[in-house]
Write an enzyme that holds these catalytic residues in place. Structure first.
Site, PDB file in Angstrom:
ATOM      1  N   VAL A 273       0.828  -1.200   0.000  1.00 51.00           N
ATOM      2  CA  VAL A 273       0.000   0.000   0.000  1.00 51.00           C
ATOM      3  C   VAL A 273       0.868   1.257   0.000  1.00 51.00           C
ATOM      4  O   VAL A 273       0.572   2.228  -0.703  1.00 51.00           O
ATOM      5  CB  VAL A 273      -0.952  -0.009   1.217  1.00 51.00           C
ATOM      6  CG1 VAL A 273      -1.598   1.364   1.423  1.00 51.00           C
ATOM      7  CG2 VAL A 273      -2.029  -1.070   1.039  1.00 51.00           C
ATOM      8  N   GLU A 274       1.943   1.233   0.777  1.00 50.71           N
ATOM      9  CA  GLU A 274       2.771   2.431   0.909  1.00 50.71           C
ATOM     10  C   GLU A 274       3.569   2.746  -0.354  1.00 50.71           C
ATOM     11  O   GLU A 274       3.617   3.902  -0.777  1.00 50.71           O
ATOM     12  CB  GLU A 274       3.719   2.286   2.106  1.00 50.71           C
ATOM     13  CG  GLU A 274       3.036   2.370   3.454  1.00 50.71           C
ATOM     14  CD  GLU A 274       2.478   3.755   3.737  1.00 50.71           C
ATOM     15  OE1 GLU A 274       3.047   4.742   3.230  1.00 50.71           O
ATOM     16  OE2 GLU A 274       1.471   3.834   4.462  1.00 50.71           O
ATOM     17  N   THR A 275       4.214   1.755  -0.941  1.00 52.86           N
ATOM     18  CA  THR A 275       5.156   2.057  -2.036  1.00 52.86           C
ATOM     19  C   THR A 275       5.089   1.085  -3.206  1.00 52.86           C
ATOM     20  O   THR A 275       5.967   1.103  -4.057  1.00 52.86           O
ATOM     21  CB  THR A 275       6.604   2.057  -1.514  1.00 52.86           C
ATOM     22  OG1 THR A 275       6.943   0.747  -1.004  1.00 52.86           O
ATOM     23  CG2 THR A 275       6.812   3.094  -0.426  1.00 52.86           C
TER      24      THR A 275
ATOM     25  N   TYR B 149      -7.877   3.502   5.127  1.00 53.39           N
ATOM     26  CA  TYR B 149      -6.513   3.002   4.959  1.00 53.39           C
ATOM     27  C   TYR B 149      -6.358   1.654   5.653  1.00 53.39           C
ATOM     28  O   TYR B 149      -5.837   0.690   5.075  1.00 53.39           O
ATOM     29  CB  TYR B 149      -5.511   4.001   5.530  1.00 53.39           C
ATOM     30  CG  TYR B 149      -4.079   3.507   5.527  1.00 53.39           C
ATOM     31  CD1 TYR B 149      -3.252   3.745   4.436  1.00 53.39           C
ATOM     32  CD2 TYR B 149      -3.559   2.798   6.609  1.00 53.39           C
ATOM     33  CE1 TYR B 149      -1.943   3.294   4.425  1.00 53.39           C
ATOM     34  CE2 TYR B 149      -2.261   2.337   6.603  1.00 53.39           C
ATOM     35  CZ  TYR B 149      -1.455   2.590   5.509  1.00 53.39           C
ATOM     36  OH  TYR B 149      -0.153   2.121   5.501  1.00 53.39           O
TER      37      TYR B 149
END
Length: 336
Positions: free
Chosen positions: A130-132, A318
């Site tokens: 999800v982050e990168t 999120y």
């Protein structure tokens, strides 16, 4: 992350705690040359943390004010997306396939992290996804530029970003890395898991035991650091994350939680017309929330582990995206 062995060698003649940051080549005066704010900040770092003032000022001579960063952080907030719009941004076939590959490639490290911290491998993989997108999008701004720009030229949050700038310079000294080379997001979030410098210093770990913490391009350290973060923020091994709820009656919305913290109990929600799909203790504290899904409103109860995910990003959507992506990864890995 480039470990600063060569740079440290060039700095060998320099004396003091700032030695490993001090070999900044001669440069023309930059945007922060002569800035009273920078001079005050350098004075604090010299007095409180033992940095050599002139050498630290040399770092700021190289730092650049980025208008694109100020534009990005100042742009009007987008309309808050509904869950049915938000979910497809993160739970995609491409992200699931890449996540399965990442899991297989780092299976032993993920298993060790799960054993040591109690955080399931799929949750760790999901966070990095999800982050990168597993390292594809880690940011192209120099961290020194991002944090200097926001710390000295963005008054609404200058105090926060100056604190992160301080943490960044400390971590660069501790890890013996060149602070002018490390990159991240426009807000200074770094590496595969997008840790801010303060989170790096508090929770990141040297998971491969090589003497350095490298969350930029060392997946072992990134995996261990995510697991460490969740453990320190209350993740409980073996406990559930969320439970879908059925609702009926006119008092249903009175059960919705104000904020993210789990402040309602299962019994309190039951009295307001909520019933869980799972067997939950009456005294279990939960976060009760509603999402607008493809087929209408969805009611959910988030447990302690759900709250732990929101400590990474204070958003129920999120946390749901991370959780549901982790479920999809388990399913996809099982059928391949």
């Amino acid at each position: 992350m480039q470990v600063m062995r060569g740079w440290a060698t060039r700095c060998a003649p320099l004396v003091g705690l700032m030695g490993l940051l001090g070999s900044v080549q001669e440069a023309l005066a930059g945007e922060y040359e002569g800035s009273p704010q920078v001079a005050e900040f350098v004075g604090e770092m010299t007095r409180d943390y033992g940095f050599a003032g002139e050498q630290l000022m040399g770092v700021f001579r190289e730092a650049e004010r980025k208008q694109s960063i100020l534009d990005a952080i100042s742009k009007p907030a987008e309309r808050v997306k509904q869950w049915k719009e938000y979910r497809p941004m993160f739970i995609t076939d491409a992200r699931i396939a890449r996540g399965v590959d990442f899991w297989r490639q780092h299976e032993a490290t993920l298993a060790r992290a799960e054993q040591e911290y109690g955080v399931p491998a799929q949750v760790i993989v999901s966070i990095i996804g999800v982050e990168t997108f597993f390292g594809r999008n880690t940011g192209n701004f120099r961290v020194i530029d991002a944090l200097s720009t926001l710390g000295f030229d963005y008054p609404p949050r200058a105090e926060f970003f100056r604190k992160e700038l301080r943490e960044f310079l400390l971590l660069a000294r501790e890890e013996q890395v060149d602070p002018l080379t490390l990159k991240g997001s426009y807000a200074g979030a770094m590496g595969l898991p997008q840790f801010m410098p303060s989170s790096f210093r508090a929770y990141a770990v040297d998971f491969d035991g090589d003497g350095h913490i490298n969350i930029w391009n060392n997946p072992d350290d990134a995996i261990g650091s995510v697991a460490s973060y969740f453990k320190r923020h209350g993740w409980v091994a073996g406990e559930p994350v969320v439970s879908r709820a059925d609702v009926r009656g006119e008092q249903v919305d009175e059960g919705l939680t104000t904020g993210i913290e789990p402040t309602k109990t299962v019994a309190e929600l039951r009295a307001l017309g909520w019933s869980s799909h799972d067997a939950l203790r009456d005294d279990m504290p939960v976060t009760a929330f509603r999402l607008e899904g493809d087929n209408g409103p969805e009611y959910w109860m988030g447990m302690k582990n759900f709250y732990a995910i929101t400590r990474y990003n204070r958003s129920v959507m999120y946390a749901m995206a991370v959780h549901q992506l982790s479920e999809q990864l388990v399913q996809a890995r099982g059928v391949k």
